[in-house]
Design a protein around this motif. Sequence first.
Motif, PDB file in Angstrom:
ATOM      1  N   GLY A 119       0.272   7.985 -44.885  1.00  0.00           N
ATOM      2  CA  GLY A 119      -0.239   8.704 -43.727  1.00  0.00           C
ATOM      3  C   GLY A 119       0.345   8.284 -42.404  1.00  0.00           C
ATOM      4  O   GLY A 119       0.048   8.878 -41.373  1.00  0.00           O
ATOM      5  N   VAL A 120       1.207   7.276 -42.389  1.00  0.00           N
ATOM      6  CA  VAL A 120       1.827   6.801 -41.149  1.00  0.00           C
ATOM      7  C   VAL A 120       3.140   7.547 -40.925  1.00  0.00           C
ATOM      8  O   VAL A 120       3.992   7.613 -41.820  1.00  0.00           O
ATOM      9  CB  VAL A 120       2.084   5.284 -41.207  1.00  0.00           C
ATOM     10  N   ARG A 143       6.357  13.027 -43.902  1.00  0.00           N
ATOM     11  CA  ARG A 143       6.004  12.258 -42.704  1.00  0.00           C
ATOM     12  C   ARG A 143       7.216  11.784 -41.922  1.00  0.00           C
ATOM     13  O   ARG A 143       7.087  11.040 -40.950  1.00  0.00           O
ATOM     14  CB  ARG A 143       5.157  11.058 -43.087  1.00  0.00           C
ATOM     15  N   LEU A 144       8.413  12.185 -42.323  1.00  0.00           N
ATOM     16  CA  LEU A 144       9.639  11.756 -41.658  1.00  0.00           C
ATOM     17  C   LEU A 144      10.038  12.760 -40.586  1.00  0.00           C
ATOM     18  O   LEU A 144      10.213  13.950 -40.855  1.00  0.00           O
ATOM     19  CB  LEU A 144      10.768  11.601 -42.672  1.00  0.00           C
ATOM     20  N   ILE A 145      10.208  12.266 -39.364  1.00  0.00           N
ATOM     21  CA  ILE A 145      10.590  13.116 -38.240  1.00  0.00           C
ATOM     22  C   ILE A 145      11.706  12.435 -37.453  1.00  0.00           C
ATOM     23  O   ILE A 145      11.948  11.241 -37.599  1.00  0.00           O
ATOM     24  CB  ILE A 145       9.394  13.425 -37.308  1.00  0.00           C
ATOM     25  N   VAL A 146      12.371  13.198 -36.611  1.00  0.00           N
ATOM     26  CA  VAL A 146      13.326  12.650 -35.643  1.00  0.00           C
ATOM     27  C   VAL A 146      12.599  12.479 -34.321  1.00  0.00           C
ATOM     28  O   VAL A 146      11.927  13.404 -33.842  1.00  0.00           O
ATOM     29  CB  VAL A 146      14.544  13.571 -35.463  1.00  0.00           C
ATOM     30  N   GLY A 147      12.732  11.278 -33.733  1.00  0.00           N
ATOM     31  CA  GLY A 147      12.268  11.017 -32.372  1.00  0.00           C
ATOM     32  C   GLY A 147      13.459  10.459 -31.613  1.00  0.00           C
ATOM     33  O   GLY A 147      13.639   9.246 -31.543  1.00  0.00           O
ATOM     34  N   HIS A 148      14.283  11.361 -31.090  1.00  0.00           N
ATOM     35  CA  HIS A 148      15.575  10.971 -30.492  1.00  0.00           C
ATOM     36  C   HIS A 148      15.391  10.588 -29.028  1.00  0.00           C
ATOM     37  O   HIS A 148      15.064  11.435 -28.192  1.00  0.00           O
ATOM     38  CB  HIS A 148      16.569  12.134 -30.606  1.00  0.00           C
TER      39      HIS A 148
END
Length: 324
Positions: A119-120, A143-148
């Motif tokens: 959940g993280v 739950r994997l995203i890009v935070g560029h």
Amino acid sequence: MTDTSVPATALEDIRRVACVGAGVIGGGWVAHFLGRGYEVTAWDPAPDAEARLRRLVDAAWPALEQLGLAPGASADRLTVTSTLEEAVARAQFVQESAPEKLGLKRELLARLDAATPSGVVIASSTSGYPMTDMQTDAVSPGRLIVGHPFNPPYLIPLVEVVGGDRTDPEAVRWAARFYEAAGKSVITMDREVPGFIANRLQEALWREALHMVAGGEATVRDIDRSITEGPGLRWAIMGPMLTFALAGGEGGMAHMLDHFGPSLKSPWTRLEAPELDKALYDAVVTGCDDAADGRTIADLVAERDRGVIAVLRATGRLPGSGAE
């Protein structure tokens, strides 16, 4: 591990952030999160990672103090762990900042997915790879995203957020809200594009600059001054689109396009990348040394930080700093 509880934690309950990769970008994230009052655990495989990271945080702290520290913010809330698994064991958000190598990113994100509590949300700082290409080996890719971010993350507000084909849309929405709560200015992208938004625009300018150096048309000093004393001053207030709209006077963008539209076909720019041969390499490196005029990298970092903070303050983008 499944994606059924993505994300599991309410924003107001986030206290612990893990940063995996502690180079310039990862270290900048560490400094940012510490300045916002979070507990930070960090891991990097380099043998001297902890010493380098703590030096980076110390160097960033004066800027963070000027930006305004959150209640409880302290560099003492940083813990550097000996393993990746230890770093993320109790994390409520994970920021990955490994080198830009696709195979490495895939392997590392899969390891993080396996080690991080269910959940993280796990974010990658990648500056070019789509998450679709990086999440291939993860068991729980939702739950994997890009935070560029932009360098340095503790100073430049912007972060671009986007998911991949297998990302849960709720993870993207949650991450955007988390970054905003953590003091960032967020663009949530509707779809993936290599290089995202700002890097594609920077790349166009960078390529044209290299062409001019290669052709002997301008020096490094000329190029940098052309931005800092020219359009860069306007771009700190409004971006290139609204800036061009103002060039149309009362007619706005419509008049500007009618008037200048034909020139779009003029061969003013060369967006193909120039050949980075030794002559161009040497010219750029020597040109930067000349432009630095004896200032060290540490000197330039301090000068940049002071300048950006002054711009943020002057434009009302610091808490309590309303523009006058």
